[in-house]
Every structure is written in structure tokens, then in C-alpha cells.
Write an enzyme that holds these catalytic residues in place. Structure first.
Site, PDB file in Angstrom:
ATOM      1  N   GLU A   1      14.723  31.881  13.213  1.00 52.05           N
ATOM      2  CA  GLU A   1      15.960  31.390  12.589  1.00 52.05           C
ATOM      3  C   GLU A   1      15.606  30.486  11.400  1.00 52.05           C
ATOM      4  O   GLU A   1      15.783  29.272  11.413  1.00 52.05           O
ATOM      5  CB  GLU A   1      16.826  30.707  13.653  1.00 52.05           C
ATOM      6  CG  GLU A   1      17.283  31.735  14.691  1.00 52.05           C
ATOM      7  CD  GLU A   1      17.852  31.157  15.979  1.00 52.05           C
ATOM      8  OE1 GLU A   1      18.071  31.941  16.922  1.00 52.05           O
ATOM      9  OE2 GLU A   1      18.066  29.935  16.056  1.00 52.05           O
TER      10      GLU A   1
ATOM     11  N   HIS B   1      20.535  26.201  14.271  1.00 46.94           N
ATOM     12  CA  HIS B   1      20.171  27.569  14.671  1.00 46.94           C
ATOM     13  C   HIS B   1      20.762  28.612  13.734  1.00 46.94           C
ATOM     14  O   HIS B   1      21.551  28.307  12.853  1.00 46.94           O
ATOM     15  CB  HIS B   1      20.703  27.851  16.083  1.00 46.94           C
ATOM     16  CG  HIS B   1      19.923  27.177  17.166  1.00 46.94           C
ATOM     17  ND1 HIS B   1      19.045  27.851  17.978  1.00 46.94           N
ATOM     18  CD2 HIS B   1      19.876  25.886  17.556  1.00 46.94           C
ATOM     19  CE1 HIS B   1      18.498  27.000  18.833  1.00 46.94           C
ATOM     20  NE2 HIS B   1      18.984  25.798  18.600  1.00 46.94           N
TER      21      HIS B   1
ATOM     22  N   GLU C   1      25.355  26.890  14.355  1.00 46.10           N
ATOM     23  CA  GLU C   1      24.867  28.258  14.151  1.00 46.10           C
ATOM     24  C   GLU C   1      25.256  28.753  12.764  1.00 46.10           C
ATOM     25  O   GLU C   1      26.420  28.705  12.375  1.00 46.10           O
ATOM     26  CB  GLU C   1      25.476  29.201  15.201  1.00 46.10           C
ATOM     27  CG  GLU C   1      25.103  28.873  16.648  1.00 46.10           C
ATOM     28  CD  GLU C   1      23.762  29.449  17.072  1.00 46.10           C
ATOM     29  OE1 GLU C   1      23.113  30.143  16.255  1.00 46.10           O
ATOM     30  OE2 GLU C   1      23.359  29.193  18.231  1.00 46.10           O
TER      31      GLU C   1
END
Ligand code: ZN
Length: 395
Positions: free
Chosen positions: A190, A279, A355
Site C-alpha cells: 500500500e 492504508h 483507506e
């Protein structure tokens, strides 16, 4: 070969240039296996699993010896067996001729394979799952933070393979009551997570009133890369012992997950008043946050802080939304092996997983680049502003 060229010349044909396509991944974050490169229209490749793990999804390789203007085709033949095999639809491969300017190559998921074609402008091209954040750039970022962003090296851990895990502290007021933690790239594939950290550190270099107010109230503790072994090895998910660090926060030990163990020790030494774990999500083409609603210690105070963070980040104009994301955990049902839940529970603080997409942020699509390093950096600047605005309310 020379003889062949000579024969062709004898027969009056144009000499064929001596070009042999070469595919390599023997470098930082490289990952590919060549199955069959015999047909340049359909080069068959496979993604290598993480060491000691079955996970795979990240790829990164270089192709050399290309004839510009010719059409080449590539097929990642095991994409359908990858960790997130539903994630390939709507995904487009990232490519670059110079490792600086990365663009998307239209791709499709067909017959269990990720397929894409390119008529290259240059004789060499890099392909990757996402714009890579190299270890060399990481080293530069640490130096930049220390020299120009007012950070100090507070502590330094070691990965399984002995790579440094720098914990930076930015402290401008020795009496600052709050300790804010931001960590990135527990999941090594990531790479957007360390781009985010670069955005954060660049904003810290540009002193402004908002930041100054924040740093009067709080010290920042930053871990730009939690999983350097995995990143270097071209892993998607795990460290060098095959452990998913973001499932290790109830069981961290110095041998198998020293990366988490180190950060937990430091957190217990310092305290935590806010935690962000950065992330990327393979499937969802949006930026979103995941809070601690399922924690046993979740309270109206924490719920209000989460709502306030989300409201402020939306209002900031950041590329962010709250419509799509993961389903909320049922009360008391949180998985406490995740960093966000574990830290939120242990320190009774506002705690989020943030995210970013591998694809694009579909609320404001940019097909040429998709989500990329620059957008990750811009998001970080907005997040820092939100944190600054909320620092008084954290306790
Ligand atoms: Zn992740």
C-alpha cells in the site's frame, strides 16, 4: 547474430535491429515472474506470493528492449487467484517511462488474468500496481523530515531483516499535552500510505498559523513506513516472516513481528491521544475512514469525535467521502488484532484507519493517473488541518 544480419543485408532486406525484450523485477519492490515472453503481443506473467505467505497482488517490473510504436500485450495470468481477486475490475495498471511520471494503462480482467496493451514511446517502461514509493525515497524523506521539518529521530526499531523503522517526533512545545500518532504502510503493497506521509512532512516544512497552533498543543509521532522488508520484497500484505502486521496488535513479539512490537512499546512509553493508521484498499474506488464502533470501550465521546473528524474532513474539500467504506462492526465485535481497534481500545482515544484507493477516487475521477502519490500527499495536508482543528477536543 552478426552473421544473420549480414545474410539479411545480402538479400537486400532492411537489417532487423538487435532488440531482445527483457523483463526484470530484481530491484526495490519488484515483483513478477515471466512465464512466457515468446509472443510480445501476449507476454505471460505471474505475480509472486509474499514470502512465507499465500497473499499476492502487488506487482512491479521493468520491460526493456521495446520498439517504440509497436504494440505489446501483457497478461498477469494469476490475477484471478490473488488476495483480492474481486479488485481487478475497474482497475488500470500504472506505468512510467522515467519512474517519475506515472500514468494509467487501460486494463481489463478477463479469463482470470489482468490484461493490458501498450504502444510504448520509449524503449523501456516500468509497470506497477501503484506508483511505487522506493526505499531510496524513504531515506530522502527521513533526511528531509530531520533537516527541514523540525523532526527528530525519537526512536528507531528494526524489521525482521534489519531495516530501520524510524519513529519521528515533531515537538515544538515541551509542555504540549497531547501525543498524536500517525503510522503508515503496515501493509507493504500500500505504497500510497508513504506518499501520504510525504505530504504530511512537506506540510510540516511550511510553517503556518494552523500548524503552529497544533504544535503548541501536541507532539506528533510519525512512522512513515512500518513494513520496510515487505515493501522492499514486493509484498502485498506481510512482513518477512509472512505475518500480516495489521493482525498482530494482540500478539506482537520481537521475533516474528518486531515492527509492531517496537511501535507498541513506544506508544506505551509516550501515550496516545489520537491515532491514524494509513492504508490503501484494493477494491473500493474511494477514500474512506474506518473507526472503532465495535470496540468494547467505544463510547458516546469517541463516537462524537469520529463524527466530528469526518465532518471536518468532508468540509475541508479533501478527496474523501463517507458513503462507501466497510460495514460497521457490531457493538463489542471489533477485531482487536487491528492497529486501529487495538490502539483506540488501549488508549481510549480517537482512532481511525484511513483507506485510499488503488484505483481512483470515483467522486472526482482522474482517468489519466487514477489515485496517485500526489493526491495522497494532498489528502495528508487536509488531514493535518482537521487534526489541528480538533486538538482541543481530543480529551
Ligand atoms: Zn492495508
Amino acid at each position: 547474430r552478426r552473421a544473420e544480419t549480414a545474410i539479411l543485408a545480402t538479400f537486400g532486406q532492411q537489417p532487423v535491429p538487435e532488440v531482445a525484450m527483457q523483463i526484470s523485477s530484481d530491484f526495490d519492490s519488484g515483483n513478477i515472474e515471466v512465464l512466457d515472453a515468446g509472443n510480445p503481443q501476449r507476454v505471460l506473467l505471474a505475480i509472486r506470493p509474499d514470502l512465507n505467505s499465500h497473499h499476492f497482488q502487488w506487482f512491479h517490473f521493468k520491460v526493456e528492449g521495446l520498439l517504440p510504436g509497436q504494440r505489446y500485450g501483457f497478461s498477469l495470468s494469476n490475477a484471478g487467484e490473488s488476495a483480492y481477486n474481486q479488485a481487478w475490475s475497474g482497475y488500470h495498471t500504472v506505468a512510467s517511462y522515467d519512474q517519475r511520471d506515472w500514468f494509467r494503462v487501460p486494463s481489463r480482467f478477463e479469463d482470470g488474468a489482468l490484461q493490458f496493451e501498450l504502444e510504448p514511446r520509449e524503449a523501456q517502461v516500468w509497470f506497477a500496481y501503484f506508483e511505487p514509493y522506493s526505499r531510496a525515497r524513504h531515506d530522502g524523506l527521513i533526511a528531509q523530515a530531520l533537516e527541514r521539518a523540525g523532526a527528530e529521530l525519537f526512536a528507531c526499531g528494526q524489521s525482521v531483516e534489519g531495516r530501520a523503522i524510524q519513529l519521528l517526533r515533531v515537538s515544538r512545545n515541551q509542555q504540549a499535552p497531547r501525543k498524536l500518532w500517525i503510522i503508515a504502510q503496515q501493509h507493504p503493497g500500500e505504497h500510497m500510505a508513504e506518499w501520504f506521509m510525504e505530504g504530511l512532512i512537506e506540510r510540516l516544512q511550511r510553517d503556518d498559523a494552523e500548524l503552529d497552533a497544533l504544535l503548541q498543543q501536541a507532539d506528533l509521532y510519525l512512522v512513515p513506513n512500518m513494513n520496510p522488508d515487505g515493501a522492499f520484497r514486493g509484498h502485498l500484505r506481510t512482513n518477512a516472516t509472512g505475518k500480516d502486521l495489521n493482525r498482530a496488535w494482540q500478539s506482537a513479539d520481537a521475533r516474528e513481528t518486531p515492527e509492531v512490537y517496537f511501535v507498541q512499546q513506544q506508544m506505551r512509553r509516550v501515550g496516545v491521544d489520537l491515532f491514524l493508521d494509513i492504508h490503501g484498499d484494493e477494491e473500493i474506488p474511494q477514500v474512506f475512514t474506518v473507526g472503532c464502533a465495535g470496540n468494547p470501550g467505544y463510547s458516546p465521546r469517541l463516537a462524537a469525535l469520529e463524527a466530528e473528524f469526518r465532518r471536518r474532513l468532508l468540509a475541508s474539500g479533501a478527496e474523501y467521502q463517507t458513503v462507501r467504506g466497510y460495514p460497521l462492526d457490531a457493538p463489542g465485535q471489533a477485531n482487536l488484532t487491528l492497529a486501529c481497534n487495538a490502539v483506540g481500545q488501549e488508549f481510549d482515544c480517537l482512532s481511525f484507519t484511513l483507506e485510499m484507493p488503488f484505483k481512483d477516487h470515483d467522486d472526482r475521477p482522474v482517468p489519466q493517473t487514477g489515485w496517485n502519490g500526489a493526491r495522497s500527499k494532498q489528502l495528508a495536508e487536509k488531514v493535518l488541518g482537521v487534526v489541528a482543528g480538533m486538538v482541543d477536543q481530543l480529551r
